[in-house]
Design a protein around this motif. Sequence first.
Motif, PDB file in Angstrom:
ATOM      1  N   MET A  30      -2.993  65.724  30.303  1.00  0.00           N
ATOM      2  CA  MET A  30      -3.639  67.168  30.562  1.00  0.00           C
ATOM      3  C   MET A  30      -2.563  68.186  29.517  1.00  0.00           C
ATOM      4  O   MET A  30      -2.845  69.110  28.935  1.00  0.00           O
ATOM      5  CB  MET A  30      -3.439  67.561  31.785  1.00  0.00           C
ATOM      6  CG  MET A  30      -4.344  66.770  32.898  1.00  0.00           C
ATOM      7  SD  MET A  30      -6.238  67.432  32.217  1.00  0.00           S
ATOM      8  CE  MET A  30      -6.351  69.082  32.761  1.00  0.00           C
ATOM      9  N   ARG A  31      -1.059  67.637  29.575  1.00  0.00           N
ATOM     10  CA  ARG A  31      -0.283  68.554  28.830  1.00  0.00           C
ATOM     11  C   ARG A  31      -0.545  68.208  27.149  1.00  0.00           C
ATOM     12  O   ARG A  31      -0.329  69.382  26.792  1.00  0.00           O
ATOM     13  CB  ARG A  31       1.214  68.036  29.035  1.00  0.00           C
ATOM     14  CG  ARG A  31       1.575  68.315  30.624  1.00  0.00           C
ATOM     15  CD  ARG A  31       3.063  68.258  30.656  1.00  0.00           C
ATOM     16  NE  ARG A  31       3.577  66.786  30.583  1.00  0.00           N
ATOM     17  CZ  ARG A  31       3.738  65.706  31.390  1.00  0.00           C
ATOM     18  NH1 ARG A  31       3.558  66.024  32.759  1.00  0.00           N
ATOM     19  NH2 ARG A  31       3.863  64.553  30.955  1.00  0.00           N
ATOM     20  N   ARG A  65      -7.732  68.851  37.286  1.00  0.00           N
ATOM     21  CA  ARG A  65      -6.729  69.647  37.434  1.00  0.00           C
ATOM     22  C   ARG A  65      -5.206  68.991  36.970  1.00  0.00           C
ATOM     23  O   ARG A  65      -5.354  68.010  37.295  1.00  0.00           O
ATOM     24  CB  ARG A  65      -6.458  70.173  38.823  1.00  0.00           C
ATOM     25  CG  ARG A  65      -7.628  71.121  39.175  1.00  0.00           C
ATOM     26  CD  ARG A  65      -7.343  71.672  40.739  1.00  0.00           C
ATOM     27  NE  ARG A  65      -8.558  72.201  41.033  1.00  0.00           N
ATOM     28  CZ  ARG A  65      -8.903  73.607  41.186  1.00  0.00           C
ATOM     29  NH1 ARG A  65      -7.993  74.313  40.477  1.00  0.00           N
ATOM     30  NH2 ARG A  65      -9.951  74.107  41.569  1.00  0.00           N
ATOM     31  N   ALA A  66      -4.497  69.769  36.150  1.00  0.00           N
ATOM     32  CA  ALA A  66      -3.253  69.248  35.880  1.00  0.00           C
ATOM     33  C   ALA A  66      -2.464  69.014  37.230  1.00  0.00           C
ATOM     34  O   ALA A  66      -2.225  69.631  37.984  1.00  0.00           O
ATOM     35  CB  ALA A  66      -2.378  70.169  34.907  1.00  0.00           C
ATOM     36  N   ASN A 122       0.616  59.418  36.114  1.00  0.00           N
ATOM     37  CA  ASN A 122       1.740  59.940  35.243  1.00  0.00           C
ATOM     38  C   ASN A 122       0.990  60.208  33.684  1.00  0.00           C
ATOM     39  O   ASN A 122       1.231  61.259  33.170  1.00  0.00           O
ATOM     40  CB  ASN A 122       2.988  59.347  34.871  1.00  0.00           C
ATOM     41  CG  ASN A 122       3.909  59.217  36.207  1.00  0.00           C
ATOM     42  OD1 ASN A 122       3.733  60.388  37.027  1.00  0.00           O
ATOM     43  ND2 ASN A 122       4.594  58.471  36.311  1.00  0.00           N
ATOM     44  N   TYR A 125      -2.038  60.428  33.332  1.00  0.00           N
ATOM     45  CA  TYR A 125      -2.909  61.682  33.459  1.00  0.00           C
ATOM     46  C   TYR A 125      -2.536  63.018  33.258  1.00  0.00           C
ATOM     47  O   TYR A 125      -2.984  63.711  32.443  1.00  0.00           O
ATOM     48  CB  TYR A 125      -3.703  61.350  34.718  1.00  0.00           C
ATOM     49  CG  TYR A 125      -4.692  62.612  35.196  1.00  0.00           C
ATOM     50  CD1 TYR A 125      -5.953  62.671  34.509  1.00  0.00           C
ATOM     51  CD2 TYR A 125      -4.314  63.564  35.901  1.00  0.00           C
ATOM     52  CE1 TYR A 125      -6.910  63.767  35.157  1.00  0.00           C
ATOM     53  CE2 TYR A 125      -5.303  64.738  36.168  1.00  0.00           C
ATOM     54  CZ  TYR A 125      -6.301  64.800  35.846  1.00  0.00           C
ATOM     55  OH  TYR A 125      -7.296  65.952  36.043  1.00  0.00           O
ATOM     56  N   ARG A 126      -1.448  63.158  34.109  1.00  0.00           N
ATOM     57  CA  ARG A 126      -0.707  64.265  33.854  1.00  0.00           C
ATOM     58  C   ARG A 126      -0.180  64.651  32.350  1.00  0.00           C
ATOM     59  O   ARG A 126      -0.009  65.770  31.984  1.00  0.00           O
ATOM     60  CB  ARG A 126       0.563  64.401  34.634  1.00  0.00           C
ATOM     61  CG  ARG A 126       0.153  64.333  36.210  1.00  0.00           C
ATOM     62  CD  ARG A 126       1.377  64.230  37.068  1.00  0.00           C
ATOM     63  NE  ARG A 126       1.167  64.379  38.195  1.00  0.00           N
ATOM     64  CZ  ARG A 126       1.780  63.652  39.164  1.00  0.00           C
ATOM     65  NH1 ARG A 126       2.706  62.743  39.345  1.00  0.00           N
ATOM     66  NH2 ARG A 126       1.497  63.699  40.601  1.00  0.00           N
TER      67      ARG A 126
END
Length: 271
Positions: free
Chosen positions: A238-239, A270-271, A232, A234-235
């Motif tokens: 990226m945001r 990658r997101a 989470n 990591y995502r």
Amino acid sequence: MWGIIPAAGSGTRIQPLAFSKELLPVGSRRDDEAERPRAVSEYLLERMLAGGATKLCFVISPWKSDILQYFGGGFGDGEATAAIAYVVQSEPSGLCDAIFRALPLIRPDEPVIVGLPDTIWFPIDALRALPEDGLSFLLFPVERPELFDAVDTDAAGRVREIEVKCAAARSRWIWGAFKMCGATLHALHALWLARERQDQYVGTLVNAWLAAGGSARGVRAGTSYVDVGTLNGYRAAMRLLGEASEPDTVPPVRLGAGRRDPPARRWQARA
């Protein structure tokens, strides 16, 4: 000024990976006119250089030679460069033990920055807000302080207590990095030894430091903070990078000479 990067942990929250979690590709950077994946720990190193660090020390475990292979002996480009040293934490014995592994390199009159290599935060130059002397924490506002070490301060910014992953934290401001003079680092180490090395977390050791008459400051100079140690996180990172409007004030980065690309450099984030 030294920057200490504790990178000996196993990263169990985001495993399995085929490489050290500090090399997890997050976002990208320009390198020799090409866009390349960026290891998450590069963000911390850039911020340390922006904060004035001229020497960096990675604390690694014996099986994390890929970090040495990736960064080599230096980081940065142009005027913002730093030599890199490596020390080894042979067993996973907590953050305090990892930080103090770098102690033989640091003179009492040298300032020291400590940050976490699996985090991304803004602004890039926030470390400049921390004073040169004493002990000070760079603070960031978060929605769930119970997941981190929240820092309770008075109106003047003096630290009253560090709430280590406390479900009922009084403060929503957490520390993301901290700075001190080398003499303070040596004094904290002496206290840690006197407490029979029981402190794994920086927060519990600093609370003992405060109880013994020491002092610390909290500086609310951070605006956003993400722990990339979970999927989470990591995502969210990226945001955050996609939404960041702040221009990158750090020159293009060149990694240490003689480095070879480990598997992490060939894995497209990658997101």
